[in-house]
Design an enzyme around this catalytic site. Structure first.
Site, PDB file in Angstrom:
ATOM      1  N   SER A 142       0.833  -1.220   0.000  1.00  0.00           N
ATOM      2  CA  SER A 142       0.000   0.000   0.000  1.00  0.00           C
ATOM      3  C   SER A 142       0.857   1.256   0.000  1.00  0.00           C
ATOM      4  O   SER A 142       0.343   2.363   0.130  1.00  0.00           O
ATOM      5  CB  SER A 142      -0.913   0.003   1.228  1.00  0.00           C
ATOM      6  OG  SER A 142      -0.147  -0.091   2.416  1.00  0.00           O
TER       7      SER A 142
ATOM      8  N   HIS B 157     -39.699  23.076 -10.899  1.00  0.00           N
ATOM      9  CA  HIS B 157     -39.785  22.179 -12.077  1.00  0.00           C
ATOM     10  C   HIS B 157     -39.069  22.782 -13.288  1.00  0.00           C
ATOM     11  O   HIS B 157     -39.422  22.488 -14.427  1.00  0.00           O
ATOM     12  CB  HIS B 157     -41.234  21.879 -12.452  1.00  0.00           C
ATOM     13  CG  HIS B 157     -42.094  21.462 -11.291  1.00  0.00           C
ATOM     14  ND1 HIS B 157     -42.285  20.148 -10.944  1.00  0.00           N
ATOM     15  CD2 HIS B 157     -42.776  22.201 -10.377  1.00  0.00           C
ATOM     16  CE1 HIS B 157     -43.077  20.088  -9.874  1.00  0.00           C
ATOM     17  NE2 HIS B 157     -43.372  21.323  -9.499  1.00  0.00           N
TER      18      HIS B 157
ATOM     19  N   SER C 168     -13.710  25.491 -28.410  1.00  0.00           N
ATOM     20  CA  SER C 168     -13.859  24.233 -29.134  1.00  0.00           C
ATOM     21  C   SER C 168     -12.799  24.180 -30.219  1.00  0.00           C
ATOM     22  O   SER C 168     -12.473  25.200 -30.830  1.00  0.00           O
ATOM     23  CB  SER C 168     -15.250  24.163 -29.755  1.00  0.00           C
ATOM     24  OG  SER C 168     -15.241  23.269 -30.843  1.00  0.00           O
TER      25      SER C 168
ATOM     26  N   LYS D  64     -17.547  28.744 -29.961  1.00  0.00           N
ATOM     27  CA  LYS D  64     -17.897  28.153 -28.665  1.00  0.00           C
ATOM     28  C   LYS D  64     -17.096  28.723 -27.495  1.00  0.00           C
ATOM     29  O   LYS D  64     -15.909  29.008 -27.608  1.00  0.00           O
ATOM     30  CB  LYS D  64     -17.672  26.626 -28.687  1.00  0.00           C
ATOM     31  CG  LYS D  64     -18.549  25.863 -29.631  1.00  0.00           C
ATOM     32  CD  LYS D  64     -20.009  25.777 -29.206  1.00  0.00           C
ATOM     33  CE  LYS D  64     -20.234  25.012 -27.931  1.00  0.00           C
ATOM     34  NZ  LYS D  64     -20.057  23.572 -28.109  1.00  0.00           N
TER      35      LYS D  64
ATOM     36  N   GLU E  32     -18.699  22.074 -15.568  1.00  0.00           N
ATOM     37  CA  GLU E  32     -19.069  20.699 -15.945  1.00  0.00           C
ATOM     38  C   GLU E  32     -18.206  19.684 -15.198  1.00  0.00           C
ATOM     39  O   GLU E  32     -18.683  18.633 -14.776  1.00  0.00           O
ATOM     40  CB  GLU E  32     -18.892  20.496 -17.445  1.00  0.00           C
ATOM     41  CG  GLU E  32     -19.889  21.254 -18.289  1.00  0.00           C
ATOM     42  CD  GLU E  32     -19.519  21.184 -19.764  1.00  0.00           C
ATOM     43  OE1 GLU E  32     -19.850  20.197 -20.405  1.00  0.00           O
ATOM     44  OE2 GLU E  32     -18.868  22.128 -20.259  1.00  0.00           O
TER      45      GLU E  32
END
Ligand code: ARG
Length: 471
Positions: free
Chosen positions: A26, A159, A280, A286, A293
């Site tokens: 380990s 919602h 991008s 972009k 993210e």
């Protein structure tokens, strides 16, 4: 297979197979705990000397040797490698190479079982304050934004449908509350981590006259764990921490998701700076919210760590089992991922501009339907259910006519109820609606301003991260 060269190899006539060694080593993970390990060992050696279990000279030689090993590790002169089993054996072996047979006296009255639990708890005493401070930074950035945009109105959602206007600051303060509770959870875990297992030995205690209070105090633990079997056989402190980290990541991912949505052309509520977005390689227009993210994407790792630890511990008989060695990877990963994600979120907030005119123009129109119902109730004494029904009809009428609620005429309104008078149009103003909010904790601007003030002054001071030197 050759003759055993392991420190525990006395009763073995042959060495462990290479595959078994590779499988069980380990060091690649627990090597990170060398500071904690040496700190614990120094305290243990000093206590052994104090209690005359070894001589004072022997204790001094061991302590000096351990300090040397620490310097060697720090400088890179001594490096861990795959031939070593774990951090405890690697350090003890190096110590003995340096100071000779007396190094072998260090392990009197202790076991790797209490050693690893001590190392982990010590590591958490350093790591949890860092997480606490990272969460505080996110809170700070949220409060700065709430103050900066104190007048901004946005559509609140349920919602993901536009529901009622709220202050952007009110929305941001919802996250402040969440992270404030996360900090409370971290502080709670820290209080239970702060207990020393050292001296539990393998699990049953020891007949050497050791002093567990002394080592606990020297290492910096608040107290000692009461039961020697429990001290080495539970990992609930790691599970609690992974659970707290999971909740933090869940909160972060909701915020990340909103920022991602809000940065789309469709919403257009926020613009993130170049510092936290990427381009991008194929589509020149972009600007992608990759950092947000990634925060959302890293949640799985931390939930994974929690499930990993829970599963490892499930059904394990007392006391120590080697299964428990598998706790390092989820422990480190949960802490590092959560800390990095909090740090990243603080930066994203700093690098985000809110487009308040876009938000504000989205916060009118059909969002004011609740106000129409409330007008009928409050100003005209219509029962709420009936008011709700009338308003529903008006909304549907406006929709068919392709108009906003404030584009209808008084006559249009009066078709649905004779109670409507000219003052209905005042009720369609989102700012008035916010100012009318009365209930505690609502989006009323005065209450929100007060909430910011309270949170700013109520924010607990940053916990000082515990730094180790090895002496
Ligand atoms: N490397 C071990 C672990 O992390 C240390 C404890 C080993 N104890 C033992 N009895 N083999 O769990």
């Amino acid at each position: 297979m050759s003759k055993s060269t392991k420190l525990w190899g006395g009763r073995f006539s042959e060495g462990i197979s290479d595959v078994a060694h590779r499988f069980s080593s380990s060091i690649a993970l627990d090597g990170k705990l060398w500071r904690e390990d040496i700190r614990g060992s120094i305290a243990h050696a000093r206590m052994l000397g104090e209690r005359s279990i070894i001589t004072k000279e022997e204790a001094s030689a061991i302590i000096a040797g351990l300090e040397d090993v620490a310097l060697e590790i720090e400088s890179g002169a001594f490096q861990f490698n795959d031939s070593m089993e774990d951090v405890h054996l690697a350090i003890e072996q190096r110590l003995t190479e340096k100071i000779g047979a007396v190094g072998g006296k260090l392990h009197t009255g202790r076991s790797r079982n209490d050693q690893i639990a001590t190392d982990e708890r010590l590591y958490l005493k350093r790591a949890i304050p860092v997480l606490f401070n990272n969460a505080s930074e996110v809170i700070r950035e949220l409060l700065i934004k709430a103050e900066e945009y104190i007048d901004a109105i946005m559509p609140g959602y349920t919602h993901l449908q536009r529901a009622q206007p709220v202050l952007l600051a009110h929305h941001l303060l919802a996250y402040v509350e969440m992270f404030a509770r996360d900090r409370e959870r971290l502080a709670g875990v820290l209080s239970r981590v702060d207990r020393s297992p050292l001296g539990a030995a393998a699990f049953a205690g020891t007949s050497y006259p050791i002093d567990r209070e002394m080592t606990a105090k020297e290492i910096g633990f608040g107290t000692t764990l009461g039961n020697s079997i429990d001290a080495v056989s539970d990992r609930d402190y790691l599970i609690e921490l992974a659970s707290t980290c999971s909740i933090i990541m869940m909160h972060l991912s909701r915020m990340a998701e909103e920022l991602i949505l809000w940065s789309t052309r469709e919403f257009g509520f926020v613009t993130m700076s170049d510092a936290v977005t990427t381009g991008s390689s194929i589509m020149p227009q972009k600007k992608n919210p990759d950092m947000a993210e990634l925060i959302r994407g890293k949640v799985g790792r931390v939930y994974g760590a929690l499930i990993n630890l829970l599963t490892t511990m499930k059904g394990l008989p007392l006391a120590y089992n080697r299964d428990m060695q598998e706790d390092k990877q989820p422990m480190f990963d949960a802490i590092e991922t959560t800390g990095d994600s909090l740090e990243m979120m603080a930066l994203i907030l700093r690098e985000t501009r809110f487009n308040i005119s876009k938000m504000e123009s989205a916060a009118s129109g059909e969002l004011m339907a609740t106000e129409i119902a409330d007008y009928l109730v409050r100003a005209k004494g219509v029962p709420f259910r009936e008011a709700h029904h009338i308003t529903g009809k008006i909304v549907s009428f406006a929709e068919d006519a392709g108009k906003d609620l404030d584009q209808l005429t008084l006559n249009d309104y009066r078709v649905f109820s004779e109670h409507f008078e000219q003052d209905i149009f005042e009720y369609l103003d989102p700012r008035r609606s916010l100012a009318e909010k009365r209930s505690a904790g609502s989006s009323n601007p005065d209450m929100v301003t007060e909430a910011i003030r309270k949170m700013e002054s109520g924010i607990k001071p940053i916990i000082t991260a515990i730094e180790y030197n090895c002496s």
